[in-house]
Motif scaffolding. Structure first.
Motif, short mmCIF file in Angstrom:
data_model
loop_
_atom_site.label_atom_id
_atom_site.label_comp_id
_atom_site.label_asym_id
_atom_site.label_seq_id
_atom_site.Cartn_x
_atom_site.Cartn_y
_atom_site.Cartn_z
N ALA A 149 -1.03 14.21 12.09
CA ALA A 149 -2.13 13.25 12.17
C ALA A 149 -2.34 12.53 10.84
O ALA A 149 -2.54 11.31 10.79
CB ALA A 149 -3.41 13.96 12.60
N LEU A 150 -2.31 13.29 9.74
CA LEU A 150 -2.51 12.69 8.43
C LEU A 150 -1.37 11.76 8.06
O LEU A 150 -1.59 10.66 7.53
CB LEU A 150 -2.66 13.78 7.37
N ALA A 151 -0.15 12.16 8.35
CA ALA A 151 1.01 11.30 8.05
C ALA A 151 0.93 10.00 8.83
O ALA A 151 1.22 8.92 8.29
CB ALA A 151 2.30 12.04 8.37
N ASN A 152 0.53 10.09 10.08
CA ASN A 152 0.41 8.88 10.89
C ASN A 152 -0.66 7.94 10.32
O ASN A 152 -0.44 6.72 10.22
CB ASN A 152 0.06 9.27 12.33
N GLU A 153 -1.80 8.50 9.92
CA GLU A 153 -2.86 7.69 9.34
C GLU A 153 -2.42 7.07 8.01
O GLU A 153 -2.67 5.89 7.74
CB GLU A 153 -4.11 8.54 9.12
N ALA A 154 -1.74 7.87 7.18
CA ALA A 154 -1.30 7.38 5.88
C ALA A 154 -0.24 6.29 6.02
O ALA A 154 -0.27 5.28 5.32
CB ALA A 154 -0.75 8.54 5.05
N TRP A 155 0.69 6.49 6.95
CA TRP A 155 1.75 5.50 7.16
C TRP A 155 1.17 4.18 7.65
O TRP A 155 1.57 3.10 7.20
CB TRP A 155 2.77 6.06 8.15
N ASN A 156 0.17 4.24 8.51
CA ASN A 156 -0.49 3.02 8.97
C ASN A 156 -1.27 2.36 7.84
O ASN A 156 -1.30 1.13 7.71
CB ASN A 156 -1.42 3.32 10.15
N ALA A 157 -1.91 3.16 7.00
CA ALA A 157 -2.69 2.61 5.88
C ALA A 157 -1.78 1.92 4.88
O ALA A 157 -2.13 0.85 4.35
CB ALA A 157 -3.48 3.73 5.20
N TYR A 158 -0.64 2.52 4.61
CA TYR A 158 0.29 1.94 3.62
C TYR A 158 0.79 0.57 4.04
O TYR A 158 1.07 -0.28 3.20
CB TYR A 158 1.47 2.90 3.42
N ARG A 159 0.85 0.33 5.34
CA ARG A 159 1.43 -0.93 5.84
C ARG A 159 0.39 -2.02 6.09
O ARG A 159 0.73 -3.09 6.60
CB ARG A 159 2.23 -0.63 7.12
N GLN A 160 -0.86 -1.76 5.73
CA GLN A 160 -1.88 -2.79 5.89
C GLN A 160 -1.65 -3.94 4.91
O GLN A 160 -0.98 -3.78 3.88
CB GLN A 160 -3.27 -2.20 5.66
N THR A 161 -2.25 -5.09 5.19
CA THR A 161 -2.04 -6.27 4.35
C THR A 161 -2.86 -6.25 3.07
O THR A 161 -2.72 -7.14 2.22
CB THR A 161 -2.35 -7.56 5.13
N THR A 162 -3.75 -5.28 2.91
CA THR A 162 -4.43 -5.03 1.63
C THR A 162 -4.33 -3.53 1.34
O THR A 162 -4.15 -2.72 2.27
CB THR A 162 -5.91 -5.45 1.65
N PRO A 163 -4.46 -3.14 0.06
CA PRO A 163 -4.28 -1.72 -0.28
C PRO A 163 -5.55 -0.88 -0.15
O PRO A 163 -5.56 0.28 -0.58
CB PRO A 163 -3.83 -1.79 -1.75
N GLU A 164 -6.60 -1.42 0.43
CA GLU A 164 -7.88 -0.72 0.46
C GLU A 164 -7.83 0.58 1.27
O GLU A 164 -8.34 1.63 0.83
CB GLU A 164 -8.97 -1.64 0.99
N ALA A 165 -7.27 0.54 2.47
CA ALA A 165 -7.21 1.74 3.30
C ALA A 165 -6.33 2.80 2.65
O ALA A 165 -6.63 4.00 2.72
CB ALA A 165 -6.69 1.40 4.69
N TRP A 166 -5.25 2.38 2.02
CA TRP A 166 -4.33 3.29 1.33
C TRP A 166 -5.06 3.98 0.17
O TRP A 166 -4.99 5.20 0.02
CB TRP A 166 -3.14 2.49 0.83
N SER A 167 -5.81 3.21 -0.61
CA SER A 167 -6.57 3.78 -1.72
C SER A 167 -7.67 4.72 -1.22
O SER A 167 -7.90 5.78 -1.81
CB SER A 167 -7.18 2.65 -2.55
N ALA A 168 -8.33 4.34 -0.14
CA ALA A 168 -9.45 5.14 0.38
C ALA A 168 -9.01 6.51 0.86
O ALA A 168 -9.83 7.45 0.91
CB ALA A 168 -10.14 4.38 1.52
#
Length: 308
Positions: A149-168
């Motif tokens: 579950a965490l890997a799936n969330e992180a992989w989706n966050a990394y591919r967003q068009t801004t780095p905010e979700a990845w940083s959060a």
């Protein structure tokens, strides 16, 4: 049932073979800390984008790279229901990005988590002996639903068009993927810093050149010694160094395999000048193209994103 070993690269495959560990090996081979890693409907579509990027660097023929990636993707999509899968990935940024992609894709493919295992190591696999591999495989750990579950969330966050979700993600409980938090923070350090416009790789490299490590060999060796968890290979590292003398205004000059700081380079490094950079080539952090727009900076003192 034949075990599928998914590894961070070809060196690990060779050492698995030398250790006499049986099974099929699939090296991942992608440098996900470089170039575009956008959200796509399928792994095959992303693999085409990644192959095109790697080929654009002159590191291989597109068709060859693409076919290698498609074969790799097929190995994941055709895992037998009861086939054991062992993941060989280290603690550094290069490996952690590969790990979250692989875990996310295994989750998409509905591979039972109880069939998936990972080797827990904070030592670079290429520096170990075959005997060490036997110890790692004997102490492999089971992948949990929380890891999926965490890997799936992180992989989706990394591919967003801004780095905010990845940083959060750093504020979350990331203990199920114990090396992920440090990898996220190290990746964010590759954004331009608020005090100079340089990222960590660039700032460290300019300082080392200023100290006299000004040939490719001595520079790369000195740079690697400054990384807590090395992730750049020499080819990827020198791509970033090339940008320092190809982007405008250049901070480096290169003469007969010797690097020198330009006056702008000295001012950025020592006198507090901010590098108002004109990118010669696109640069990315996952799905965020930082070279086409410049709203996000990294404050390394407070360890947070700044919207400029």
């Amino acid at each position: 049932m034949n075990t599928l070993h998914i590894t961070n690269g070809d060196t690990t495959v060779k050492l698995i073979d030398l250790a006499g560990i049986s099974g099929q090996c699939v090296p991942w081979r992608d440098l996900l800390h470089m170039g575009p890693v956008p959200m796509t409907p399928s792994i095959n579509e992303l693999s085409a984008i990644r192959a095109q990027f790697i080929a654009s660097l002159g590191w291989g023929d597109f068709n060859t790279i693409h076919q290698d990636f498609l074969a790799r993707d097929k190995a994941l999509s055709t895992i037998d229901a009861n086939q054991p899968v062992v993941l060989w990935f280290e603690h550094d940024l290069y490996d952690q990005l590969q790990l979250i992609q692989v875990l996310s894709e295994l989750n998409v493919q509905n591979v039972p988590h109880e069939n998936v295992f990972w080797v827990d190591t904070s030592i670079h696999l290429g520096r170990l002996l075959p005997a060490d591999y036997l110890e790692l495989i004997s102490n492999k750990k089971a992948v949990t639903p929380q890891m999926f579950a965490l890997a799936n969330e992180a992989w989706n966050a990394y591919r967003q068009t801004t780095p905010e979700a990845w940083s959060a993600l750093r504020k979350r409980d990331l203990t199920s993927l114990p090396y992920l938090k440090n990898a996220i923070e190290r990746s964010l350090q590759e954004l331009p810093w608020t005090n100079s416009g340089l990222n960590f790789t660039e700032k460290t490299s300019l300082a080392l050149i200023h100290e006299g490590h000004n040939t490719p060999t001595t520079l790369f060796q000195a740079y690697c010694a400054h990384e807590k968890a090395e992730f750049h290979g020499d080819m990827s590292y020198f791509w970033y160094i090339d940008q320092l003398h190809q982007d405008s205004p250049p901070l480096l000059s290169k003469q007969q395999d010797t690097y020198h700081l330009t006056e702008n380079g000295k001012s950025v490094l020592k006198n507090g000048m901010f590098w108002q950079r004109a990118y010669g080539q696109s640069q990315w952090l996952g799905g965020y193209e930082l070279s086409s727009t410049y709203p996000f900076l990294w404050d390394d003192t407070s360890k947070r994103l700044i919207v400029s």
